[in-house]
Scaffold this motif. Structure first.
Motif, mmCIF file in Angstrom:
data_model
loop_
_atom_site.group_PDB
_atom_site.id
_atom_site.type_symbol
_atom_site.label_atom_id
_atom_site.label_comp_id
_atom_site.label_asym_id
_atom_site.label_seq_id
_atom_site.Cartn_x
_atom_site.Cartn_y
_atom_site.Cartn_z
ATOM 1 N N ALA A 1 -17.143 30.222 -20.400
ATOM 2 C CA ALA A 1 -18.568 30.080 -20.000
ATOM 3 C C ALA A 1 -18.400 28.971 -18.451
ATOM 4 O O ALA A 1 -19.181 29.336 -17.665
ATOM 5 C CB ALA A 1 -19.352 29.523 -20.925
ATOM 6 N N LEU A 2 -17.548 28.174 -18.484
ATOM 7 C CA LEU A 2 -17.580 27.196 -17.234
ATOM 8 C C LEU A 2 -16.929 27.931 -16.062
ATOM 9 O O LEU A 2 -17.367 27.764 -15.009
ATOM 10 C CB LEU A 2 -16.432 26.065 -17.829
ATOM 11 C CG LEU A 2 -16.365 24.954 -16.667
ATOM 12 C CD1 LEU A 2 -17.551 24.199 -16.477
ATOM 13 C CD2 LEU A 2 -15.117 24.078 -17.094
ATOM 14 N N ALA A 3 -15.997 28.755 -16.432
ATOM 15 C CA ALA A 3 -15.361 29.542 -15.234
ATOM 16 C C ALA A 3 -16.589 30.710 -14.893
ATOM 17 O O ALA A 3 -16.557 30.958 -13.495
ATOM 18 C CB ALA A 3 -14.106 30.297 -15.652
ATOM 19 N N LEU A 4 -17.185 31.300 -15.584
ATOM 20 C CA LEU A 4 -18.075 32.207 -15.450
ATOM 21 C C LEU A 4 -19.314 31.824 -14.586
ATOM 22 O O LEU A 4 -19.502 32.235 -13.509
ATOM 23 C CB LEU A 4 -18.637 33.118 -16.431
ATOM 24 C CG LEU A 4 -17.956 34.114 -17.209
ATOM 25 C CD1 LEU A 4 -18.659 34.516 -18.516
ATOM 26 C CD2 LEU A 4 -17.301 35.315 -16.444
ATOM 27 N N SER A 5 -19.772 30.397 -14.868
ATOM 28 C CA SER A 5 -20.536 29.876 -14.181
ATOM 29 C C SER A 5 -20.284 29.293 -12.897
ATOM 30 O O SER A 5 -20.962 29.662 -11.746
ATOM 31 C CB SER A 5 -21.088 28.403 -14.812
ATOM 32 O OG SER A 5 -21.644 28.760 -16.161
ATOM 33 N N PRO B 1 -16.982 22.459 -1.750
ATOM 34 C CA PRO B 1 -16.662 22.765 -3.284
ATOM 35 C C PRO B 1 -16.648 21.785 -4.118
ATOM 36 O O PRO B 1 -16.784 21.813 -5.328
ATOM 37 C CB PRO B 1 -15.001 23.206 -2.982
ATOM 38 C CG PRO B 1 -14.610 22.573 -1.616
ATOM 39 C CD PRO B 1 -15.774 22.476 -0.862
ATOM 40 N N LEU B 2 -16.864 20.424 -3.717
ATOM 41 C CA LEU B 2 -16.847 19.269 -4.823
ATOM 42 C C LEU B 2 -18.374 19.289 -5.332
ATOM 43 O O LEU B 2 -18.488 18.516 -6.282
ATOM 44 C CB LEU B 2 -16.658 17.800 -4.046
ATOM 45 C CG LEU B 2 -15.205 17.698 -3.747
ATOM 46 C CD1 LEU B 2 -14.981 16.312 -2.971
ATOM 47 C CD2 LEU B 2 -14.138 17.798 -4.722
ATOM 48 N N LEU B 3 -19.274 19.990 -4.762
ATOM 49 C CA LEU B 3 -20.474 20.239 -5.411
ATOM 50 C C LEU B 3 -20.426 20.802 -6.820
ATOM 51 O O LEU B 3 -21.376 20.381 -7.840
ATOM 52 C CB LEU B 3 -21.428 21.111 -4.695
ATOM 53 C CG LEU B 3 -22.171 20.542 -3.300
ATOM 54 C CD1 LEU B 3 -22.912 21.618 -2.757
ATOM 55 C CD2 LEU B 3 -22.853 19.259 -3.780
ATOM 56 N N THR B 4 -19.476 21.512 -7.089
ATOM 57 C CA THR B 4 -19.128 22.106 -8.311
ATOM 58 C C THR B 4 -18.801 21.058 -9.490
ATOM 59 O O THR B 4 -18.879 21.185 -10.640
ATOM 60 C CB THR B 4 -18.304 22.997 -8.606
ATOM 61 O OG1 THR B 4 -17.079 22.560 -7.850
ATOM 62 C CG2 THR B 4 -18.619 24.548 -7.540
ATOM 63 N N LEU B 5 -18.496 19.725 -8.900
ATOM 64 C CA LEU B 5 -17.898 18.872 -9.882
ATOM 65 C C LEU B 5 -19.124 17.972 -10.457
ATOM 66 O O LEU B 5 -19.140 17.112 -11.198
ATOM 67 C CB LEU B 5 -16.854 17.815 -9.164
ATOM 68 C CG LEU B 5 -15.407 18.531 -9.011
ATOM 69 C CD1 LEU B 5 -14.777 17.588 -8.465
ATOM 70 C CD2 LEU B 5 -14.874 19.074 -10.255
ATOM 71 N N ILE C 1 -24.490 35.068 -18.419
ATOM 72 C CA ILE C 1 -23.465 34.109 -18.764
ATOM 73 C C ILE C 1 -23.251 33.946 -20.326
ATOM 74 O O ILE C 1 -22.217 34.028 -20.946
ATOM 75 C CB ILE C 1 -23.422 32.685 -18.035
ATOM 76 C CG1 ILE C 1 -23.213 33.030 -16.614
ATOM 77 C CG2 ILE C 1 -22.439 31.848 -18.515
ATOM 78 C CD1 ILE C 1 -23.234 31.675 -15.725
ATOM 79 N N MET C 2 -24.555 33.590 -20.892
ATOM 80 C CA MET C 2 -24.521 33.325 -22.332
ATOM 81 C C MET C 2 -24.172 34.656 -22.988
ATOM 82 O O MET C 2 -23.217 34.703 -24.137
ATOM 83 C CB MET C 2 -25.802 32.992 -22.627
ATOM 84 C CG MET C 2 -25.919 32.325 -24.286
ATOM 85 S SD MET C 2 -27.603 32.096 -24.601
ATOM 86 C CE MET C 2 -28.603 33.644 -24.604
ATOM 87 N N VAL D 1 -23.956 25.047 -20.066
ATOM 88 C CA VAL D 1 -23.108 24.959 -19.065
ATOM 89 C C VAL D 1 -23.608 25.760 -17.721
ATOM 90 O O VAL D 1 -23.866 25.354 -16.713
ATOM 91 C CB VAL D 1 -21.639 25.548 -19.277
ATOM 92 C CG1 VAL D 1 -20.805 25.652 -18.076
ATOM 93 C CG2 VAL D 1 -21.019 24.527 -20.495
ATOM 94 N N ALA D 2 -24.174 26.833 -18.037
ATOM 95 C CA ALA D 2 -24.856 27.834 -16.988
ATOM 96 C C ALA D 2 -25.973 27.061 -16.443
ATOM 97 O O ALA D 2 -26.145 27.016 -15.248
ATOM 98 C CB ALA D 2 -25.053 29.059 -17.765
#
Length: 723
Positions: free
Chosen positions: A254-258, A372-376, A588-589, A623-624
Motif C-alpha cells: 500500500a505504501l509503494a502504490l501510494s 522527492p523528499l516531500l514523500t517523506l 489503493i485500498m 497510508v493512501a
C-alpha cells in the motif's frame, strides 16, 4: 485650459479616497505639506502587493510565546506526576493498600496495611483478574505485591500454601500466614479465586497477567461488539498471528502504490479527470432517463404486481396505490432532472476550469519529481504524532495514579485521586492533546507550502535550492512558529466543543428526547463544517505566510481575497480534485485487499481472513490518505501561487510569469478564447453603429431643420453688425 491648484488638490483627494493611500517606496520620501503622503506614511495601503520570497521577519511572536508557556505547563504536569509518585506507581504497580511494589513505603495515615517493605515483591497480583468493570475499564479486584507470578494452575488452597512456602510468594492478603491458608475462614475473601490461572508478568509494567485470555472475552465483547464467543476471538487472533508476515507485506505494498500513484497522476491526469467527469454526467443522465421511463410506464400500464388476485381486487389495489406511486415517481424524476440540468450547466460553465485542474495535477506531479523528499513528510508527521501520543497517554496514566490516597466506600480499597484544583490538570492535558496535534499537522502544511512556493517562484527550476524541504523547515522554525501556533489554536477552539458535544451525545444515548438528539447532531454537524472550512482557510493562510512572511490574520485575509476572486476555480478544483483523490484512495485500498485475498487463499478457514483483511484495508486507506493529502496540499498551494501570478503578471517584459509550461499553455488558450470572444463582440458593435448611421432622419427633425437655419442666419447678422 490649465486646472487651478485647488482643482488639482481636489482631484488628488478624490483619487486618494477611491484607491487608498499608496505607501512610499524605499526611494520615495514624504513631501512637506502633502496630506496624501502624510497619510501614506501612517497607514498601509488597502491593496497590498504580493512580494514572493523577498524578505523575512518573525510573525505572531506573542502566540509563539503563549504556545511555549503552554508546552511548559504540559511538561510541568509530567514533572508533577513523577515527583508525587504517580509515574512510579504506574510503572512498578501498587497494591490495594497504597504500597508501591518493589520499594520501601511510608505509612499512610488512616489506611491499614501501609508502610510495608516490598523491596523483594516486584509484581502486582490480582486475586480475581477477570473481574473487570467495563464502564470504568479497570479491574475490580484486590491487588497484592508478590515475589513471583504463578506459572502453573493452582487448584486448591494446599497448592497456594505449597507455592508460598517453596517460592516465598504469598498470594493471599498480607495479614494471613501462609502455612494456615487451608484452615482459615477468611480465605474465601482474602485469597485468590480458585482455580488460580497460570500467569506471567508484563515486560514493563510488572503486572501478573493470565496466560489464557479467555476470561477477557467479556471485555473484548464490549470493545468489539461482533465478538460474542471466545472461540471466535481466539480464531481471529490466531489468524492475525499466522498472517503477520503477509499483513506487513501488504502494508508495504500500500505504501509503494501510494508513492507510485502520485507520480502516475501527472501523466494520466487529463484522461483520469475527463473519464470521471464523463461517467458522472452519463450516470446522471441515465438515472434521470430511467426514472422518467418508470413514471411513463406506470402511467400507461400501471403496476401489476399481484397476478394471483382476482380482477376486482387488482383494480382496487391499483386505484389505491396508483396515485401515491405515480406522485413519488414524478417527484423523483423531476428532482433528478433538476440535478442533471444543474450539473450540465456547471460542466458547461466550468469546462475551462476543469482544464486548470488537469494542469495543476500535472504540475503537482512535477513538484514531487523535483522535490522527492516531500514523500517523506507523512512519515515524519506520523512519527512526531506517534511520539507525542505515546507521551500523552503515559502522562494521562501517570495522572490516574497521582493525587491523594482515598478509600473507595464500595470496595474499601485505596485509590489515588486528584482533588481540588488539581483535578483540572486532566482537562489541561486534554486541551494539550488537541492543540499540539493540530500544531504538528500545521507544521507539515507550512513546510510543504514553503517548499512548493520556493519551487513555483523560482524561474529557473534547475537553480532550486539544494534542499528546499530543509530550507522550508528552517524558515518555519526561525520565523513562523507563532503563525502555526495561532492557526492550530483556532482549530482547537472549534474542535474541543465538537468533541464535548459528541461525548454528551454518547453519554445520553437512549435517554434524551428526539428534539435534543436532533439539536445535538445539528450542532456537531455545523461545528464539523466550520472546522473543515477553517482548515482550508488556515492552509491557504500558511501558504500566504510562506510567500509574503506576513502574520496569520493578514495572510488569511489576503488568501481569502484571492480565493473569493477565483471562487468558481476554487469550487471546481475542490470538487473534481477531491473526488479524483478519493477514488485514488479507494483504488489503493481495493488493490491491496485484492492482493491480500490472493495471498491468504492458502488458508482454507475463511473466517481467519476477516481480521487480517480489515487491518490491511484500514492501514492501506490510512497510508493512501496521508500521501494523497500531501498531494492535495501541493495542488492547493500551486493554485494560490497561480492566482497571484496571473493577478500581478501578464507576461510582458518586466512582468514575466513564474508559472510552469503546462499552466502557461492554459493561460494562452484562455487568452485566445478571450480574444476571439472580444472580436465577436466588437463586430456586433460595429454592425449596430453602421446601422445607426444609415438610419433615415425622423420627420420631426426634418420639420425643425428650416427653423434652425433661420435662427443661425439672424445670429450671424447680429454678430457681424452689432450696431
Amino acid at each position: 485650459m490649465t486646472p487651478s491648484p485647488a482643482d488639482r488638490a481636489g482631484r488628488e483627494r478624490r483619487e486618494h479616497s477611491l484607491l487608498g493611500p499608496a505607501r512610499p517606496g524605499p526611494a520615495q520620501s514624504c513631501r512637506p505639506g502633502c496630506a496624501d503622503c502624510a497619510c501614506a506614511c501612517v497607514f498601509q495601503r488597502t491593496k497590498r502587493e504580493w512580494r514572493p520570497l523577498e524578505d523575512r521577519s518573525c510573525t505572531d511572536l506573542p502566540w509563539f510565546l503563549l504556545f511555549t508557556v503552554f508546552c511548559v505547563g504540559m511538561g510541568s504536569i509530567c514533572g508533577f506526576t513523577i515527583v508525587t509518585g504517580g509515574a512510579a506507581r504506574l510503572v512498578f504497580g501498587y497494591d490495594s493498600y497504597g504500597n508501591t511494589c518493589g520499594q520501601r513505603n511510608e505509612p499512610i495515615e488512616g489506611v491499614r496495611l501501609t508502610g510495608l517493605d516490598h523491596t523483594d515483591r516486584k509484581f502486582v497480583f490480582f486475586l480475581d483478574p477477570c473481574n473487570i468493570d467495563i464502564v470504568q475499564r479497570k479491574i475490580k479486584s484486590v491487588a497484592l505485591c508478590v515475589s513471583l507470578c504463578p506459572a502453573k494452575e493452582l487448584k486448591t488452597y494446599e497448592d497456594l500454601k505449597r507455592f508460598a512456602m517453596v517460592n516465598g510468594s504469598e498470594l493471599c492478603s498480607y495479614e494471613l500466614a501462609a502455612h494456615k491458608y487451608p484452615g482459615l475462614p477468611e480465605r474465601i475473601d482474602k485469597c485468590p479465586k480458585l482455580p488460580v490461572p497460570p500467569s506471567k508478568p508484563l515486560p514493563v509494567f510488572n503486572r501478573c497477567t493470565p496466560v489464557d485470555v479467555s476470561c477477557y472475552a467479556k471485555f473484548a465483547e464490549a470493545v468489539v461488539t461482533f465478538v460474542g464467543d471466545s472461540s471466535v476471538l481466539h480464531r481471529l487472533i490466531a489468524g492475525v498471528a499466522a498472517s503477520k508476515e503477509i499483513i506487513i507485506g501488504l502494508c508495504v505494498l500500500a505504501l509503494a502504490l501510494s508513492m507510485i500513484l502520485m507520480v502516475i497522476i501527472r501523466y494520466i491526469s487529463a484522461v483520469l479527470v475527463w473519464i470521471l467527469t464523463s461517467l458522472v454526467v452519463l450516470g446522471s443522465l441515465a438515472g434521470t432517463g430511467v426514472l422518467w421511463w418508470l413514471y411513463i410506464d406506470h402511467r400507461l400500464y400501471g403496476n401489476d404486481t399481484s397476478p394471483k388476485l382476482p380482477k376486482e381486487a387488482k383494480e382496487e389495489m391499483k386505484a389505491e396505490l396508483s396515485a401515491d406511486s405515480g406522485q413519488a415517481l414524478l417527484v423523483y424524476a423531476v428532482s433528478a432532472s433538476v440535478f442533471t440540468i444543474i450539473l450540465l450547466l456547471l460542466m458547461l460553465f466550468m469546462r475551462k476550469r476543469v482544464a486548470l485542474t488537469i494542469a495543476l495535477f500535472h504540475v503537482a506531479g512535477k513538484v514531487f519529481i523535483h522535490l522527492p523528499l516531500l514523500t517523506l513528510q507523512p512519515f515524519v508527521t506520523f512519527l512526531a504524532l506517534l511520539l507525542f501520543w505515546i507521551y500523552w497517554i503515559l502522562v494521562l496514566l501517570f495522572l490516574g495514579t497521582s493525587g491523594n490516597p482515598e478509600q473507595n466506600e464500595e470496595t474499601g480499597l485505596t485509590e489515588f485521586r486528584l482533588t481540588g484544583p488539581l483535578q483540572y490538570l486532566t482537562w489541561y492535558h486534554a486541551v494539550g492533546l488537541v492543540w499540539i496535534s493540530e500544531f504538528i499537522l500545521a507544521c507539515q502544511q507550512m513546510t510543504v507550502a514553503g517548499a512548493v512556493v520556493t519551487y513555483y517562484f523560482t524561474r529557473d527550476k534547475n537553480r532550486l535550492p539544494v534542499t528546499p524541504i530543509l530550507s522550508s523547515v528552517l524558515r518555519l522554525v526561525r520565523y513562523h512558529l507563532g503563525t502555526v501556533a495561532k492557526g492550530s489554536f483556532i482549530i482547537t477552539l472549534v474542535k474541543i466543543p465538537r468533541l464535548i458535544l459528541m461525548y454528551i451525545h454518547n453519554q445520553l444515548k437512549g435517554r434524551e428526547n428526539v428534539c435534543a438528539r436532533l439539536l445535538l447532531k445539528m450542532c456537531i454537524c455545523c461545528l464539523w463544517c466550520l472546522e473543515k472550512c477553517l482548515n482550508y482557510l488556515n492552509q491557504n493562510a500558511y501558504a500566504a505566510t510562506a510567500i509574503n512572511s506576513t502574520s496569520f490574520c493578514t495572510s488569511a485575509r489576503d488568501a481569502f481575497v484571492i480565493l473569493v476572486e477565483n471562487a468558481l476555480r476554487v469550487a471546481t478544483i475542490n470538487a473534481i480534485g477531491d473526488f479524483v483523490l478519493f477514488l485514488a484512495k479507494i483504488l489503493i485500498m481495493t488493490s491491496t485487499a485484492f492482493a491480500g485475498v490472493l495471498l491468504l487463499n492458502y488458508q482454507r478457514d475463511y473466517t481467519e481472513w476477516l481480521l487480517p483483511l480489515i487491518i490491511v484495508c484500514l492501514f492501506s486507506f490510512l497510508v493512501a490518505h496521508c500521501f494523497l493529502s500531501i498531494f492535495e496540499i501541493v495542488v492547493d498551494v500551486l493554485f494560490l501561487c497561480f492566482a497571484i501570478d496571473t493577478k500581478y503578471n501578464d507576461g510582458t517584459p518586466g512582468k514575466e510569469f513564474f508559472m510552469d509550461k503546462a499552466l502557461m499553455e492554459f493561460v494562452e488558450s484562455s487568452r485566445r478564447l478571450g480574444r476571439a470572444a472580444e472580436r465577436g463582440r466588437s463586430r456586433v458593435k460595429e454592425a449596430v453603429s453602421e446601422g445607426a448611421e444609415m438610419k433615415p432622419m425622423p420627420a420631426a427633425h426634418a420639420k425643425l431643420r428650416p427653423l434652425s437655419q433661420k435662427l443661425s442666419r439672424r445670429l450671424h447678422r447680429v454678430l457681424t453688425h452689432p450696431y
